[in-house]
Design a protein around this motif. Structure first.
Motif, short mmCIF file in Angstrom:
data_model
loop_
_atom_site.label_atom_id
_atom_site.label_comp_id
_atom_site.label_asym_id
_atom_site.label_seq_id
_atom_site.Cartn_x
_atom_site.Cartn_y
_atom_site.Cartn_z
N LEU A 1 46.81 31.63 33.90
CA LEU A 1 47.20 32.96 33.57
C LEU A 1 45.94 33.37 32.91
N VAL A 2 44.75 32.86 33.34
CA VAL A 2 43.31 33.28 32.71
C VAL A 2 43.28 34.68 32.86
N ALA A 3 43.54 35.23 33.80
CA ALA A 3 43.07 36.59 34.01
C ALA A 3 44.16 37.59 33.68
N ALA B 1 38.69 35.74 40.78
CA ALA B 1 39.92 35.35 40.25
C ALA B 1 40.66 34.13 41.22
N GLY B 2 41.08 33.17 40.56
CA GLY B 2 41.67 32.00 41.42
C GLY B 2 40.74 31.24 42.07
N GLY B 3 39.28 31.23 41.76
CA GLY B 3 38.55 30.21 42.44
C GLY B 3 37.65 31.04 43.69
N TYR C 1 35.33 26.23 44.33
CA TYR C 1 34.97 26.15 42.94
C TYR C 1 35.67 26.65 41.99
N GLU C 2 35.91 26.20 40.88
CA GLU C 2 36.64 26.64 39.74
C GLU C 2 35.82 26.91 38.33
N LEU C 3 36.16 28.08 37.75
CA LEU C 3 35.48 28.35 36.58
C LEU C 3 36.20 28.44 35.47
N PRO C 4 35.98 27.19 34.51
CA PRO C 4 36.70 27.11 33.45
C PRO C 4 36.77 28.37 32.46
N ALA D 1 44.22 31.46 54.31
CA ALA D 1 44.00 32.78 53.82
C ALA D 1 44.85 32.91 52.22
N ARG D 2 45.92 32.20 52.06
CA ARG D 2 46.32 32.14 50.86
C ARG D 2 45.62 32.04 49.80
N ALA D 3 44.77 31.12 49.79
CA ALA D 3 43.77 30.85 48.76
C ALA D 3 43.01 32.05 48.22
N GLU D 4 42.88 32.73 48.92
CA GLU D 4 42.11 34.24 48.29
C GLU D 4 42.81 35.32 47.92
N LEU D 5 44.44 35.01 48.10
CA LEU D 5 45.37 35.78 47.56
C LEU D 5 44.95 36.65 46.19
N ALA D 6 44.77 35.80 45.16
CA ALA D 6 44.30 36.30 43.72
C ALA D 6 42.85 37.11 43.81
N ASN D 7 41.99 36.88 44.82
CA ASN D 7 41.06 37.82 44.83
C ASN D 7 41.06 39.02 45.51
N ILE D 8 42.18 39.00 46.64
CA ILE D 8 42.55 40.11 47.35
C ILE D 8 43.09 41.15 46.22
N ALA D 9 44.14 40.65 45.59
CA ALA D 9 44.93 41.54 44.60
C ALA D 9 43.95 41.94 43.36
N ALA D 10 42.99 41.09 43.04
CA ALA D 10 42.13 41.65 41.71
C ALA D 10 41.04 42.50 42.45
N ALA D 11 40.75 42.48 43.72
CA ALA D 11 40.09 43.57 44.43
C ALA D 11 40.49 44.92 44.48
N ILE D 12 41.76 44.80 45.05
CA ILE D 12 42.51 46.14 45.14
C ILE D 12 42.84 46.80 43.63
N ALA D 13 42.94 45.88 42.60
CA ALA D 13 43.31 46.39 41.29
C ALA D 13 42.10 46.99 40.69
N SER D 14 40.96 46.28 40.97
CA SER D 14 39.62 46.91 40.53
C SER D 14 39.35 48.29 41.08
N ALA D 15 39.69 48.29 42.43
CA ALA D 15 39.37 49.83 43.10
C ALA D 15 40.05 50.72 42.55
#
Length: 917
Positions: free
Chosen positions: A260-262, A484-486, A527-530, A573-587
């Motif tokens: 729940l980092v973000a 988000a999500g690596g 890669y993961e960012l603490p 493709a699922r590995a990027e799901l968090a980044n897809i959602a973050a991109a939609i939200a930021s747009a």
């Protein structure tokens, strides 16, 4: 009475239904409520030593410590005189710090009841549960235990024995038994449930005892929060405990780790829970979806990094705990949540060595903080060891950072180029240096932990590590904070400065990993960012840079989606799901509807089968209204409509589809895409043959553009419409669509085409052999590609083909595979199909009661996800009733039908997956 291990004991204590203490000479009356509560607490956890202070707080909450100690001594003395008369063996073991029952001295019905539940001995468990725990006692801890035990008993009464838990966590699930010789192979259980628990490649130091204590706390309490400052190892410890539960104990049906980092608020928390529980693409309110999924399962949610949640987000946890009696939550946070029933587990720093050198090098090397430093130093310098030249510096280093694991790791990484004495000097200088705004942000003041003096040491390490990075690594780290999500190395390259070369980015990534500012996941691909490093890096960005980086992140996600090949496995493709959602939200948040439109357009290709969280879908729908071009609005709304239909929300899908159709401009490939999608949706929801006109128009546009996958999709829809009227024509259309998907190289389309053709062929026994061959190909490919939903649909279709051939047992196994996989994902549509079709096979196997119960549930469940029952569905119900009535009295069939109608989904699935007797 015997204890759970079967050993005869001198004393027996009954707590369930009434209170009774009996010895060899007969019943004995306990002298006080405090004595009863103390003995009950000890007896319910045999073998565990309870700290005296813990028992004082449990028995007399809020009392002054000295008063509590005196009371505990008096109660303990009274119990000893009662349980240990002259000549009798000892029962209580007490020392200055803790109390426990001696092994074999006393048996209690509560642990015996729990042991019977775990072993699946349902009758024995029912016999032991005579009623609620300690009726008439209202202590808070007794109330919590009473609810927990009552939930276990309710599951027994519902027929849900602990031995039949399902689905198990991926790491605890046992492999399927081998098929009998000569039997047809059935698709294996792919165990697609919650994502795997985090695994670490490094050793864990100094927390073995803490892990055992935390594991015990999670067993006994429904909400446990691991508290401590950032970098203290809270996440690692929580992951370790989750792994222990998964590997060693059949304690929880479902274990999910939720980062729940973000997440800051309620909606973000719900989206994260939906993604972690594989519920993101479902229709309905998120809270209801999660509650329905948890149901009566005994589940463990590990909620990592909760300190930034607002009150509304924290309230979600309370609601889930109230609605799901079997739910336990293990949270990590820098602050307590402040919820009723919360058990705080304060994580101390690693034990430190003595300040002065006592000459004991063995003890120094064995100290956990020093051992961690040496272990991480050897990762970058294999020849590193404690010596007379560095031991004082190492001792001072771990003391300077006050035993914080992340701080020690960051410091140890510098041993690659600096000996410990120089490292110590640099750290001391950094600790004394004035701190800027970014460091002040990390040193949160007030109740969120900023006043903790250990934060200064941690921030000194971060500041010092940042200052020692090259400018290229610093710049890249700031840019990486938007993920988000690596992320992958290719994604990092896209986020680097325009002047950065691939080699430069690779070297910067290597530097960041080497300095423990970044970690490489166990799969060596992402890669993961603490969290602390991400927060620090984000705080270093100038305010004007953040929007540009978010825009660059959206551009990367869009380019990645456009470049994804049609045969890409869905689990990648699922590995990027968090980044897809973050991109939609930021747009949406940045007021960039054009970026949202571009991303939606890119997702219409290879990712049409990837479910998005509800929050992302809402943001995309809201962005559509602000898009400048009607074509963009129509395409985006059509994309959202398809996603809502797949999630089982036909009403929402229809609303979006009607809006798309109303403003759809004439001509072009975009119009063909929208018409094809809307035709499929309209046929699925309304069975409206008028959509053939839409398909005719779209086909002409798609032919002109040479869009083979789109042509194939339209032919498949046309074939589905034709099948009830002209099966031969429908088969021909499905063969043509399959060929087009194959020409286009569309892996997911090919599997859809195979399944569609198999369904059409299987309507005649003559076509079943070819249908089964096609479905076997689908099952093999979807298993390898991670397409669980298609796999479940194909298993259901395989059951249909086998039932046409009257191979009842094999058909039942195929339907069970569909149910098992769809429930684990979860995917509501194939799950509803599997539960609807399986009862026919049970009746054919001469199991009329099981068939009637399951169909009673399916009759209530199917319309929720598949729409109202049609005439053919009613005929199916009537035929099954008649088939059951030929084997059993009609009254018994009706009673069984009513019984199944009252089942929960978890109960229905458990019964469906039971093998034949």
């Amino acid at each position: 009475m015997r204890d759970p291990a079967g050993v005869e004991t001198a004393w027996q204590l009954r707590l369930l239904g009434d209170l009774r203490l009996a010895g060899r000479a007969g019943d004995v009356r306990l002298p006080s409520r405090a004595a009863t509560a103390l003995l009950a607490r000890l007896a319910m956890a045999p073998g565990r030593a309870f700290g005296r202070e813990e028992l004082i707080e449990l028995l007399w909450p809020g009392v002054a410590l000295e008063v509590g100690r005196n009371r505990l001594r008096q109660v303990l003395s009274t119990l000893k005189s009662l349980l240990e008369p002259p000549g009798a063996p000892p029962v209580l073991q007490a020392d200055r710090l803790a109390l426990r029952l001696r092994d074999g001295a006393l048996a209690c019905d509560v642990p015996a009841f729990e042991a019977a539940c775990r072993a699946g001995h349902t009758d024995a468990a029912r016999a032991l549960y005579r009623g609620e725990l300690l009726p008439g006692f209202y202590d808070e801890w007794i109330g919590d235990e009473r609810l927990r035990l009552a939930a276990l008993a309710d599951r027994l009464d519902s027929g849900v024995a602990a031995a039949a838990r399902m689905p198990a966590s991926p790491s605890t699930r046992t492999p399927p038994a081998p098929a009998a010789p000569g039997s047809a192979p059935s698709p294996p259980d792919m165990a697609w449930s919650a994502p795997p628990l985090p695994r670490y490649l490094t050793r864990l130091h100094g927390v073995e005892a803490l892990a055992e204590q935390l594991q015990q706390a999670v067993r006994e309490h429904r909400l446990v929060t691991v508290l401590g400052p950032g970098g203290h190892g809270k996440t690692r410890l929580a992951a370790e405990v989750a792994q222990r539960f998964a590997a060693a104990e059949p304690c929880f049906d479902t274990i999910a780790f939720v980062p729940l980092v973000a997440c800051r608020g309620r909606e973000a928390l719900l989206d994260a829970l939906l993604v972690a529980l594989r519920q993101e693409g479902r229709a309905g309110t998120p809270l209801a979806l999660i509650g329905a999924l948890l149901g009566d399962r005994r589940a463990l949610l590990v909620l990592d990094n909760l300190e930034q949640l607002d009150d509304a987000g924290v309230g979600v946890i309370t609601t889930l705990l109230e609605r799901s009696a079997g739910l336990h939550v293990l949270a990590t946070s820098r602050r307590a949540l402040g919820l009723d029933g919360e058990r705080e587990f304060v994580l101390p720093p690693l034990p430190l060595p003595a300040a002065a050198d006592d000459g004991d090098d063995v003890a120094l090397a064995a100290n956990p903080a020093v051992a961690l430093f040496v272990d991480r130093a050897r990762a970058v310098r294999a020849d590193f060891h404690l010596s007379s030249r560095n031991r004082d510096a190492v001792r001072a280093l771990v003391r300077l950072v006050e035993g914080m694991p992340l701080a020690i790791e960051l410091a140890a990484a510098r041993v690659r180029s600096l000996p410990p004495p120089q490292l110590l000097a640099l750290l001391q200088q950094a600790a004394a240096a004035p701190q800027g705004d970014a460091l002040a942000l990390l040193a949160r003041s007030g109740p969120r932990g900023g006043s903790d003096p250990r934060h200064a040491s941690m921030l000194a390490v971060v500041q010092w590590s940042w200052q020692l990075l090259t400018p290229e690594a610093r710049g890249l780290l700031g840019a990486l904070a938007v993920f988000a999500g690596g992320f992958t190395a290719a994604a990092a390259q896209a986020m680097g400065s325009p002047a950065a070369t691939p080699t430069g980015v690779a070297l910067a990534l290597d530097e960041l990993v080497a300095q423990s500012m970044l970690r490489l996941a166990a799969d060596d691909e992402r890669y993961e960012l603490p969290e602390l490093i991400r927060l620090f890096a984000a705080a270093t960005l100038a305010p004007a840079d953040a929007p540009a980086l978010r825009e660059r992140h959206r551009r990367w996600v869009t380019d990645w989606a456009r470049g994804l090949p049609l045969d890409a496995p869905l689990h990648e493709a699922r590995a990027e799901l968090a980044n897809i959602a973050a991109a939609i939200a930021s747009a949406h948040a940045d007021g960039a509807p054009g970026d949202a439109a571009a991303l939606a357009g890119a997702l219409q290709g290879a990712l049409t089968d990837l479910s998005l969280p509800p929050g992302a879908l809402r943001a995309l729908a809201d962005s559509a209204a602000a898009m400048a071009h009607a074509e963009q609005r129509a395409l985006t709304r059509a994309f959202v409509a398809r996603a809502l239909l797949r999630a089982g929300d036909p009403a929402g899908a229809t609303q979006q589809a009607d809006a798309a159709l109303a403003e759809l401009p004439p001509g072009g490939l975009a119009r063909a895409q929208v018409l094809a999608r809307l035709a499929h949706l309209r046929w699925r929801t309304r069975r409206d043959a008028a959509v053939l006109g839409w398909l005719d128009e779209a086909a002409g546009l798609a032919d002109a553009a040479g869009a083979r996958s789109l042509q194939a999709s339209m032919l498949a829809t046309r074939g589905a419409i034709m099948r009830p009227r002209d099966r031969a024509a429908a088969i021909a259309l499905q063969r043509r669509s399959l060929a087009l998907w194959a020409e286009a190289g569309d892996r997911h389309g090919v599997n859809t085409g195979r399944a569609n053709l198999a369904i059409a062929l299987a309507e005649s026994p003559a076509g079943c052999a070819e249908a089964l061959g096609l479905l076997d190909q689908v099952l093999a490919d979807t298993r390898a590609g991670g397409d669980g939903a298609q796999h479940a649909h194909a298993s259901n279709a395989r059951g249909e083909a086998l039932s046409r051939l009257r191979r009842w047992d094999e058909a039942a196994d195929a339907y069970r595979d569909c149910v098992r996989i769809a429930f684990a994902l979860p995917e509501p549509l194939p799950l509803a199909y599997g539960l609807w079709n399986l009862p026919r096979m049970l009746a054919r196997q001469r199991r009329p009661l099981d068939a009637a119960r399951l169909m009673g549930f399916a009759e209530r469940h199917a319309p929720v996800h598949c729409g109202p029952l049609g005439r053919s569905d009613r005929r199916d119900l009537l035929r099954l009733r008649r088939l059951c009535a030929r084997q059993l009295e009609a009254a018994a069939v009706a009673a069984a039908w009513r019984e199944g109608a009252a089942w929960t989904l978890a109960e229905a699935v458990r019964h469906a997956l039971e093998p034949p007797p």
